[in-house]
Motif scaffolding. Sequence first.
Motif, PDB file in Angstrom:
ATOM      1  N   ILE A 131       0.828  -1.207   0.000  1.00 52.43           N
ATOM      2  CA  ILE A 131       0.000   0.000   0.000  1.00 52.43           C
ATOM      3  C   ILE A 131       0.860   1.254   0.000  1.00 52.43           C
ATOM      4  CG2 ILE A 131      -1.688   1.308   1.343  1.00 52.43           C
ATOM      5  CD1 ILE A 131      -2.677  -1.449   2.405  1.00 52.43           C
ATOM      6  N   THR A 132       1.850   1.285   0.880  1.00 54.64           N
ATOM      7  CA  THR A 132       2.661   2.500   1.064  1.00 54.64           C
ATOM      8  C   THR A 132       3.480   2.845  -0.174  1.00 54.64           C
ATOM      9  OG1 THR A 132       2.810   2.046   3.437  1.00 54.64           O
ATOM     10  CG2 THR A 132       4.414   3.599   2.506  1.00 54.64           C
ATOM     11  N   PHE A 133       4.067   1.852  -0.800  1.00 49.35           N
ATOM     12  CA  PHE A 133       5.018   2.118  -1.870  1.00 49.35           C
ATOM     13  C   PHE A 133       4.413   2.060  -3.274  1.00 49.35           C
ATOM     14  CE2 PHE A 133       7.907   0.246   1.475  1.00 49.35           C
ATOM     15  CZ  PHE A 133       8.420   1.470   1.878  1.00 49.35           C
ATOM     16  N   PHE A 134       3.222   1.471  -3.417  1.00 55.85           N
ATOM     17  CA  PHE A 134       2.692   1.294  -4.762  1.00 55.85           C
ATOM     18  C   PHE A 134       1.350   1.981  -5.001  1.00 55.85           C
ATOM     19  CE2 PHE A 134       5.563  -2.307  -4.142  1.00 55.85           C
ATOM     20  CZ  PHE A 134       6.354  -2.207  -5.275  1.00 55.85           C
ATOM     21  N   ALA A 135       0.482   2.052  -3.998  1.00 55.93           N
ATOM     22  CA  ALA A 135      -0.835   2.668  -4.231  1.00 55.93           C
ATOM     23  C   ALA A 135      -1.460   3.075  -2.901  1.00 55.93           C
ATOM     24  CB  ALA A 135      -1.756   1.710  -4.985  1.00 55.93           C
ATOM     25  N   GLN A 136      -1.251   4.323  -2.533  1.00 59.42           N
ATOM     26  CA  GLN A 136      -1.821   4.820  -1.280  1.00 59.42           C
ATOM     27  C   GLN A 136      -3.347   4.782  -1.300  1.00 59.42           C
ATOM     28  OE1 GLN A 136      -0.563   5.979   1.582  1.00 59.42           O
ATOM     29  NE2 GLN A 136       1.625   6.065   1.202  1.00 59.42           N
ATOM     30  N   GLU A 137      -3.940   4.806  -2.509  1.00 62.36           N
ATOM     31  CA  GLU A 137      -5.398   4.778  -2.611  1.00 62.36           C
ATOM     32  C   GLU A 137      -5.989   3.470  -2.096  1.00 62.36           C
ATOM     33  OE1 GLU A 137      -4.084   6.531  -6.680  1.00 62.36           O
ATOM     34  OE2 GLU A 137      -3.179   5.398  -5.027  1.00 62.36           O
ATOM     35  N   ALA A 138      -5.159   2.431  -1.999  1.00 62.02           N
ATOM     36  CA  ALA A 138      -5.638   1.131  -1.531  1.00 62.02           C
ATOM     37  C   ALA A 138      -5.772   1.078  -0.015  1.00 62.02           C
ATOM     38  CB  ALA A 138      -4.697   0.027  -2.007  1.00 62.02           C
ATOM     39  N   LYS A 139      -5.320   2.096   0.664  1.00 61.63           N
ATOM     40  CA  LYS A 139      -5.414   2.136   2.125  1.00 61.63           C
ATOM     41  C   LYS A 139      -6.866   2.284   2.558  1.00 61.63           C
ATOM     42  CE  LYS A 139      -4.059   5.105   6.020  1.00 61.63           C
ATOM     43  NZ  LYS A 139      -3.334   6.351   6.403  1.00 61.63           N
ATOM     44  N   GLY A 140      -7.250   1.563   3.603  1.00 62.54           N
ATOM     45  CA  GLY A 140      -8.589   1.732   4.167  1.00 62.54           C
ATOM     46  C   GLY A 140      -9.640   0.910   3.459  1.00 62.54           C
ATOM     47  N   HIS A 141     -10.900   1.409   3.501  1.00 62.76           N
ATOM     48  CA  HIS A 141     -12.000   0.582   3.027  1.00 62.76           C
ATOM     49  C   HIS A 141     -12.384   0.815   1.580  1.00 62.76           C
ATOM     50  CE1 HIS A 141     -14.576   3.995   4.603  1.00 62.76           C
ATOM     51  NE2 HIS A 141     -13.622   3.994   5.500  1.00 62.76           N
ATOM     52  N   GLY A 142     -11.773   1.748   0.871  1.00 62.11           N
ATOM     53  CA  GLY A 142     -11.865   1.784  -0.587  1.00 62.11           C
ATOM     54  C   GLY A 142     -13.015   2.554  -1.182  1.00 62.11           C
ATOM     55  N   VAL A 143     -14.194   2.476  -0.599  1.00 69.59           N
ATOM     56  CA  VAL A 143     -15.359   3.124  -1.205  1.00 69.59           C
ATOM     57  C   VAL A 143     -15.203   4.650  -1.269  1.00 69.59           C
ATOM     58  CG1 VAL A 143     -17.855   3.503  -0.979  1.00 69.59           C
ATOM     59  CG2 VAL A 143     -16.896   1.230  -0.595  1.00 69.59           C
ATOM     60  N   PRO A 144     -14.722   5.336  -0.224  1.00 70.67           N
ATOM     61  CA  PRO A 144     -14.544   6.794  -0.339  1.00 70.67           C
ATOM     62  C   PRO A 144     -13.616   7.191  -1.478  1.00 70.67           C
ATOM     63  CG  PRO A 144     -14.420   6.128   1.958  1.00 70.67           C
ATOM     64  CD  PRO A 144     -14.426   4.870   1.150  1.00 70.67           C
ATOM     65  N   GLU A 145     -12.606   6.371  -1.754  1.00 76.60           N
ATOM     66  CA  GLU A 145     -11.689   6.682  -2.852  1.00 76.60           C
ATOM     67  C   GLU A 145     -12.415   6.633  -4.203  1.00 76.60           C
ATOM     68  OE1 GLU A 145      -9.402   6.258   0.593  1.00 76.60           O
ATOM     69  OE2 GLU A 145     -10.879   4.859  -0.212  1.00 76.60           O
ATOM     70  N   VAL A 146     -13.359   5.697  -4.329  1.00 76.18           N
ATOM     71  CA  VAL A 146     -14.154   5.629  -5.556  1.00 76.18           C
ATOM     72  C   VAL A 146     -15.049   6.854  -5.671  1.00 76.18           C
ATOM     73  CG1 VAL A 146     -15.874   4.299  -6.833  1.00 76.18           C
ATOM     74  CG2 VAL A 146     -14.099   3.113  -5.531  1.00 76.18           C
ATOM     75  N   MET A 147     -15.684   7.248  -4.576  1.00 73.94           N
ATOM     76  CA  MET A 147     -16.547   8.429  -4.573  1.00 73.94           C
ATOM     77  C   MET A 147     -15.745   9.681  -4.916  1.00 73.94           C
ATOM     78  SD  MET A 147     -18.595   7.367  -1.093  1.00 73.94           S
ATOM     79  CE  MET A 147     -19.643   8.821  -1.003  1.00 73.94           C
ATOM     80  N   MET A 148     -14.521   9.760  -4.378  1.00 73.32           N
ATOM     81  CA  MET A 148     -13.667  10.916  -4.647  1.00 73.32           C
ATOM     82  C   MET A 148     -13.236  10.950  -6.111  1.00 73.32           C
ATOM     83  SD  MET A 148     -10.280  12.191  -2.568  1.00 73.32           S
ATOM     84  CE  MET A 148      -9.355  10.705  -2.882  1.00 73.32           C
ATOM     85  N   ALA A 149     -12.958   9.776  -6.686  1.00 67.57           N
ATOM     86  CA  ALA A 149     -12.573   9.727  -8.095  1.00 67.57           C
ATOM     87  C   ALA A 149     -13.703  10.235  -8.984  1.00 67.57           C
ATOM     88  CB  ALA A 149     -12.205   8.294  -8.484  1.00 67.57           C
ATOM     89  N   LEU A 150     -14.936   9.899  -8.632  1.00 71.11           N
ATOM     90  CA  LEU A 150     -16.083  10.374  -9.409  1.00 71.11           C
ATOM     91  C   LEU A 150     -16.283  11.874  -9.232  1.00 71.11           C
ATOM     92  CD1 LEU A 150     -18.815   7.609  -8.957  1.00 71.11           C
ATOM     93  CD2 LEU A 150     -17.698   8.300 -11.065  1.00 71.11           C
ATOM     94  N   ALA A 151     -16.111  12.351  -7.997  1.00 70.72           N
ATOM     95  CA  ALA A 151     -16.419  13.751  -7.706  1.00 70.72           C
ATOM     96  C   ALA A 151     -15.324  14.712  -8.157  1.00 70.72           C
ATOM     97  CB  ALA A 151     -16.653  13.928  -6.204  1.00 70.72           C
ATOM     98  N   ILE A 152     -14.074  14.313  -8.011  1.00 69.34           N
ATOM     99  CA  ILE A 152     -12.956  15.232  -8.243  1.00 69.34           C
ATOM    100  C   ILE A 152     -12.188  14.912  -9.519  1.00 69.34           C
ATOM    101  CG2 ILE A 152     -10.810  16.137  -7.293  1.00 69.34           C
ATOM    102  CD1 ILE A 152     -13.284  17.003  -5.773  1.00 69.34           C
ATOM    103  N   ASN A 153     -11.944  13.627  -9.767  1.00 69.79           N
ATOM    104  CA  ASN A 153     -11.054  13.227 -10.855  1.00 69.79           C
ATOM    105  C   ASN A 153     -11.784  12.757 -12.112  1.00 69.79           C
ATOM    106  OD1 ASN A 153      -8.856  13.755  -9.164  1.00 69.79           O
ATOM    107  ND2 ASN A 153      -8.919  11.682  -8.322  1.00 69.79           N
TER     108      ASN A 153
END
Length: 688
Positions: A94-116
Amino acid sequence: MALTSSTAVSISPKTIEERLRRIFHPSATSTLILAAIVIGILTGYMAVIFIWLIGYIEHVSFDIVVPFLNAHGFRETAIIWIPAAGSLVSGPLITFFAQEAKGHGVPEVMMALAINRGRMRPIVAVVKAAASSVCIGTGGSAGREGPIVQIGAVLGSLAGQIARMSDEETGTLVACGAGAGIAAVFNAPIAGAMFAMEVIAGKFSTFSFGNVVIAAVSASIVARHYLGAAPAFVVPAYTLRSPQELLLYAFLGIIAAFVAYAFVQALYFAEDLFDGWKFPDFLKPAVGGLMLGTVAYFSPYVLGTGLSWIENALEGGLAWKLMLAAILVKILGTSLTLGSGNSGGIFSPSLFMGAMLGGAFGYAVNILWPTTTAPQGAYALAGMGALFAGDAGAPLTSILMVFEMSGDYRMILPLMAATATSVVTYGLLSSESIYTLKLVRKGIYLQKATEIDVMQGVAVREVMTTNLNAVPPDMPLSELEHLFHTTYHHGFPVVDGDGKFIGLVTLKDLLEAKKRGIFARHTVGEIANTSPSLVYPDEPVWHALKLMGMKDVGRIPVVARDDPSHLLGMLRRVDVIRAYQRGIQKRLESHTKEDRMQLAHLTGLEVREFVVQPGAPVVGKPIKKARMPEGALLVTLRRGGNVVIIHGDVVLRPGDRVTALVKEKDIEKVQHLFSPMEEEKLRHGPFE
């Protein structure tokens, strides 16, 4: 029998061409439906592999390694070390390859839709699958659904990017992947589709919903083929004993909301503790795993997803004391697992806690009203939906999920009663769900239907004023008055001799000091506001504007997140206006980029931007004289902050930014036109 001339069917070459065009160049709707099917199938296979991988790692860890270690000197303590050992693998991933994989994942998907605009990195899917399978397989107290939601969403995002789809279409495919993930993991296609709409997309669109359903069904077909078609839980036939019993289910929903709130607070409290700890990030999950293993030594049911324990609770086979203890232990275990930076979901832990709470509640009401209440397993079923509905803010998903996982429609009324009261009660305790709270903590505020104000895309640091004109706290008020008169400013930050931010002093503060008669022989420090509203540089301007409105102030200090005494700048009303202009510009640029991508997709040309370099052969020459490759098209020309209308007589200057549609093989040729060229090449002449 031979056909007569009157019945013969003739197909002209033109008709054949039109049919072939429809086949090989389908409409946007057909393309999206096809993409939804493909994403559903791929997500289904990923879910099967993911579940198999978790089971395999779990088997090796607890059926082979633990007994071996216990037989060779560990004396039944090997269980303590297994989660930590797994975290030594998942943490560095997680630390060295994909910080987005940290935690439970769903907020990162919501953020990708809203911001990215739905854009997600492909490596996130690989790291999420690997890290989560190791974490859960070695006992991490987390669920499978968060990771597979993120994995499916990445597949949808990747499909949208490869096909060069619009932001809206890419967002639909992201939702398709997320819904397909839930459908495959829990064998619940309807609930998966509703989860994608209710939680991920945040809005219901008939067009999007149709595609999400197609993806969810496709994923379910794949999962059922490999994992079986049986419901996730085998539940006895429960039913409502009397209409009055609905009041008990409603009361259970209220209690579930409080437990859900406690879980959310504990999870983010643990996350804050680990984030603030000065320790290598890649080792923090191992520390959390060691603490989890210690808890598991006394309470083994804290490990993993806890799905087997849920089934026992649904059958009414657990003691009430054990179930109450399991709630507290699961809150602790999940907080340690995810708060320390490991990877997994919160869906299964929420269902686990809800089942335990409902089972214990059912035991109590069975004692009080044995003839008029359903068995405790019925309350465990309702508790599952109520608790998840509370912390996730997803009542429809919860109702459909529990219904599909149990296959029992007769419990729908009790489930609805418990879920409704849970959502209402949780809303009184907190305005943010377990998913949106993570975004809010990052300064991202989702509005209804995930529509984000244009200033949400502009960070405070982009528009804040760094020319501070700070004043010291020992400055006499007479000097402050003179400063107000000469600068025409209405407020100044107060900074001491060590450069530490103390507070804010405004013209209003000075005028009030005059009214109170404390103007003479007094200093700035005596009238300054030492606890003003503050914002951080990475927060959206939207949040700062909201504070300005609430506090009725014209400026807000910007401070460092890790040190509020370190003043970085000031955000004033004029800066907010500038932010709005920048937000509008960003949105226009986003739409322009989208249009260019669509145009490139239709024409088969690449969209490229070229900068006219000093000494380039095109400098000082009209565009019509440049020998552009055949088929190349100049789209826009930006000169400074202005857009210049392109026509043949426009003379190019150094620094001009030209956007062009060109064939891939001609990109280098066009680049040479805008770059300095050697004299030998100039003889051949790029001009007519």
